[in-house]
Design a protein around this motif. Structure first.
Motif, PDB file in Angstrom:
ATOM      1  N   ARG A  87       3.775  12.427   8.317  1.00  0.00           N
ATOM      2  CA  ARG A  87       4.082  12.031   7.031  1.00  0.00           C
ATOM      3  C   ARG A  87       2.982  11.792   6.214  1.00  0.00           C
ATOM      4  O   ARG A  87       2.213  10.594   6.721  1.00  0.00           O
ATOM      5  CB  ARG A  87       5.099  10.864   6.952  1.00  0.00           C
ATOM      6  CG  ARG A  87       6.266  10.990   8.037  1.00  0.00           C
ATOM      7  CD  ARG A  87       7.419  11.752   7.589  1.00  0.00           C
ATOM      8  NE  ARG A  87       8.228  12.495   8.434  1.00  0.00           N
ATOM      9  CZ  ARG A  87       9.411  12.785   8.556  1.00  0.00           C
ATOM     10  NH1 ARG A  87       9.951  12.848   7.393  1.00  0.00           N
ATOM     11  NH2 ARG A  87      10.133  13.266   9.681  1.00  0.00           N
TER      12      ARG A  87
ATOM     13  N   PRO B  51       8.554  17.334   3.918  1.00  0.00           N
ATOM     14  CA  PRO B  51       7.821  17.330   5.358  1.00  0.00           C
ATOM     15  C   PRO B  51       8.165  18.237   6.270  1.00  0.00           C
ATOM     16  O   PRO B  51       7.353  18.688   6.951  1.00  0.00           O
ATOM     17  CB  PRO B  51       7.811  15.786   5.695  1.00  0.00           C
ATOM     18  CG  PRO B  51       8.197  15.277   4.567  1.00  0.00           C
ATOM     19  CD  PRO B  51       9.046  16.096   3.461  1.00  0.00           C
TER      20      PRO B  51
ATOM     21  N   TRP C   3       1.694  21.550   6.770  1.00  0.00           N
ATOM     22  CA  TRP C   3       0.725  20.428   6.646  1.00  0.00           C
ATOM     23  C   TRP C   3      -0.652  20.892   6.542  1.00  0.00           C
ATOM     24  O   TRP C   3      -1.706  20.107   7.178  1.00  0.00           O
ATOM     25  CB  TRP C   3       0.841  19.476   7.846  1.00  0.00           C
ATOM     26  CG  TRP C   3       2.327  19.099   8.082  1.00  0.00           C
ATOM     27  CD1 TRP C   3       3.359  18.679   7.250  1.00  0.00           C
ATOM     28  CD2 TRP C   3       3.223  19.513   9.198  1.00  0.00           C
ATOM     29  NE1 TRP C   3       4.608  18.612   7.894  1.00  0.00           N
ATOM     30  CE2 TRP C   3       4.427  19.181   9.032  1.00  0.00           C
ATOM     31  CE3 TRP C   3       2.704  20.165  10.426  1.00  0.00           C
ATOM     32  CZ2 TRP C   3       5.555  19.295  10.123  1.00  0.00           C
ATOM     33  CZ3 TRP C   3       3.804  20.161  11.387  1.00  0.00           C
ATOM     34  CH2 TRP C   3       5.273  19.863  11.164  1.00  0.00           C
TER      35      TRP C   3
END
Ligand SMILES: Cc1cc2nc3c(=O)[nH]c(=O)nc-3n(C[C@H](O)[C@H](O)[C@H](O)COP(=O)(O)OP(=O)(O)OC[C@H]3O[C@@H](n4cnc5c(N)ncnc54)[C@H](O)[C@@H]3O)c2cc1C
Ligand SMILES: [Zn+2]
Lengths: 250, 90, 201
Positions: free
Chosen positions: C41, C145, C166
């Motif tokens: 996160r 996410p 990511w």
């Protein structure tokens, strides 16, 4: 326990559905005849493999619900409506259908019985399945190991094996069952009405001086929460065995 | 669109069958020493991610990758470089 | 394999028909989440994107700076090596051409690297020329996410493991090196139309 360390090849085999038991509105047990079955230990699972006519395959693990002493092998499956395999096993499968499976599998999350330490079993939803195999094994082998099951379900209708658990705990041979209902409670409900928390575990767990063997099984977040509380409460981490079923359920 | 709220984490029990395809032993009771933090865990205890091109095993203590198992096209690829030692009974 | 599970179809639509579905793939309607570890996160305030390696002046953007770069909206079919294909996925992001604008390099390869430690290798020419993006919106929404947000690489013409979730940077390399999956069985290139899933495919 007379199990050789070196195991044979783990082959896929066919079982046929001898019986279907609707346990709750969303959960069914499949009782299977597996001709070449080698026997199992309480807590082990099987891998089930489904094959479509174009060759597409899906594989999932299901804990064995039956006791090693039982005649037939049983698995208990919770239907996830958006799932791939569970809606087939609970909904599509009929009596005398064949199911491809392999097993028994696993050795870590296993209770063999035969020692004096009390048992603490903590289940969320379908996580009760391997623990039920342990409870059934305990009963079938006439064990009096002091045993507590703390079992979390959404509502009373969602409690799997309710009648059997009521009967076994009424037998007076040392099994206690504590239920908690997280979403809906019937009028006059006397069990817990919240998710499993530390205070609840402190009420039901054996004193740590008795060094219980602990098995925790269910959805991943529930298992991690409970195991964390038990470690904080001072139980020996080596005596806490966990099995995560994944993100959903409970 | 379906979004999974929690991580798709399982544990070593979930790859017990896969490990039995590779080893002749029951491996979830084996003890593995993490190459990163040197902590020892039963294989049944380790973190496992299966919604991936292969099974990824991570150390419950430090999170480092311990094992990667890829199966496909009639072959296996087994990376154990994150495990310093694997102990199991004979 | 001869056994067939009566009545089992699996969670998929018909495979064969479409010329848009590479060999061995089937079409899904949902968007499966793949993860090799816990979902990082990353706060926007901490997020950065870098270009490093074989480059004189490494480049770096904060989230705010990155969002000021020119954006593109693209609709692409994506093909996961775990055999699902998702048609017409809509993304918004920054073209890798924009990110590499003005960069002088002798590199022929890149290693994409991510928050959480994931890596994947690609030829430079497969991320330039309008073939790759750093995407931060999916279906008109900020990228969740679970699907790689704040931002992921999008290289739709290769298997989707190349589209690193990511993502936090590109390392320019003179020599090809295997990334996370490429070092354990998966193909260095990963062309879904030639079914380059594994080593030697
Ligand atoms: C050791 C072990 C023992 C188990 N024993 C039992 C048992 O006794 N009884 C039982 O009922 N279950 C058991 N399970 C769980 C079981 O294996 C399956 O996971 C479960 O039945 C769901 O399978 P499915 O194919 O129906 O759902 P799936 O299609 O796998 O989906 C499950 C759910 O997760 C979501 N999901 C799955 N994958 C993704 C993804 N990649 N991205 C986004 N969302 C996703 C789906 O939308 C759905 O809500 C056990 C699991 C393990 C590891
Ligand atoms: Zn470690």
């Amino acid at each position: 326990m007379a199990r050789a360390a070196v195991l044979g090849r783990l082959n896929w085999q066919l079982g046929s559905v001898a019986e279907l038991v609707q346990e709750t509105p969303r959960v069914a047990s499949l009782v299977l005849d597996v001709p070449e079955w080698q026997g199992h230990l309480a807590g082990q699972h099987v891998d089930v493999r489904l094959t479509a006519d174009d060759g597409y395959q899906a594989e999932r693990s299901y804990s064995i619900a039956s006791a090693p002493e039982d005649q037939r092998l049983a698995i208990t499956v919770e239907r996830l409506d958006d799932g791939e395999v569970s809606p087939y096993l609970v909904g599509e499968v009929r009596k005398s259908d064949k199911i491809e499976l392999r097993g028994p599998i696993g050795g870590y999350f296993v209770w063999k019985g035969g020692d004096d330490r009390p048992l603490l079993l903590v289940a969320g939803g379908s996580g009760v399945v391997p623990l039920m195999a342990m409870i059934r094994h305990r009963s079938a082998s006439k064990s009096t190991t002091p045993t507590t099951l703390l079992y979390s379900s959404r509502s009373e209708d969602d409690i799997i094996y309710k009648a059997e658990l009521d009967a076994l705990s009424a037998a007076g041979d040392g099994l206690t069952v504590a239920h908690c209902l997280t979403r809906m409670q019937p009028p006059g409900w006397r069990g817990y009405s919240r998710r499993i928390d530390r205070a609840m575990l402190e009420e039901v767990a054996w004193p740590k001086q008795q060094n219980p063997i602990i098995f925790v099984c269910g959805p991943t977040p529930m298992v991690e929460g409970v195991a964390g509380h038990l470690v904080d409460m001072g139980f020996d981490p080596a005596s806490i065995k966990t099995e995560r079923f994944g993100p959903t359920g409970g | 669109m379906t979004v999974q709220q929690s991580d798709l984490k399982l544990d070593g029990n979930a790859i017990a069958g896969l490990l039995r395809e590779i080893f002749t032993m029951e491996m979830t009771t084996a003890e593995s020493t993490c190459a990163g933090c040197h902590k020892v865990h039963a294989v049944g205890q380790v973190e496992v991610y299966m919604n991936a091109p292969g099974a990824v095993v991570r150390c419950p203590a430090c999170g480092q990758v311990q094992m990667r198992i890829v199966k496909g096209g009639g072959r296996y690829w087994l990376d154990l470089s994150g495990i310093r030692c694997l102990e199991f009974s004979a | 394999m001869s056994f067939i599970s009566r009545g089992f179809r699996g969670k998929r639509r018909d495979a064969a028909s479409s010329s848009r579905v590479p060999p061995g793939q089937y079409v899904v309607n949902d968007f499966p989440v793949l993860s090799a570890g816990p979902t990082p996160r990353v706060a926007f305030s901490e997020w950065t994107f870098v270009v490093e390696g074989e480059i004189d002046q490494p480049k770096k953007w904060t989230w705010e700076e990155f969002r000021k770069l020119p954006t593109e909206e693209v609709t692409k079919d994506i093909h996961c090596v775990t055999k699902w294909t998702k048609l017409d996925t809509a993304w918004k992001g920054v073209s890798v051409d924009t990110i590499l604008e003005g960069v002088e390099t002798s590199a022929e390869y890149v290693m994409a690297f991510s928050y959480g430690g994931y890596t994947t290798n690609l030829p430079l020419e497969d991320v330039t020329g309008g073939k790759a993006w750093v995407a931060y919106e999916f279906d008109g929404q900020p990228l969740h996410p679970e699907h790689g947000g704040p931002a992921r690489l999008l290289v739709p013409h290769l298997y989707f493991w190349k589209s690193a979730k990511w993502v936090r940077g590109l390392r320019l390399l003179n020599k090809d090196e295997p990334g996370f999956w490429e070092s354990n069985g998966y193909n260095m290139y990963g062309d879904p139309w030639r079914e380059q899933r594994y080593w030697g495919d």
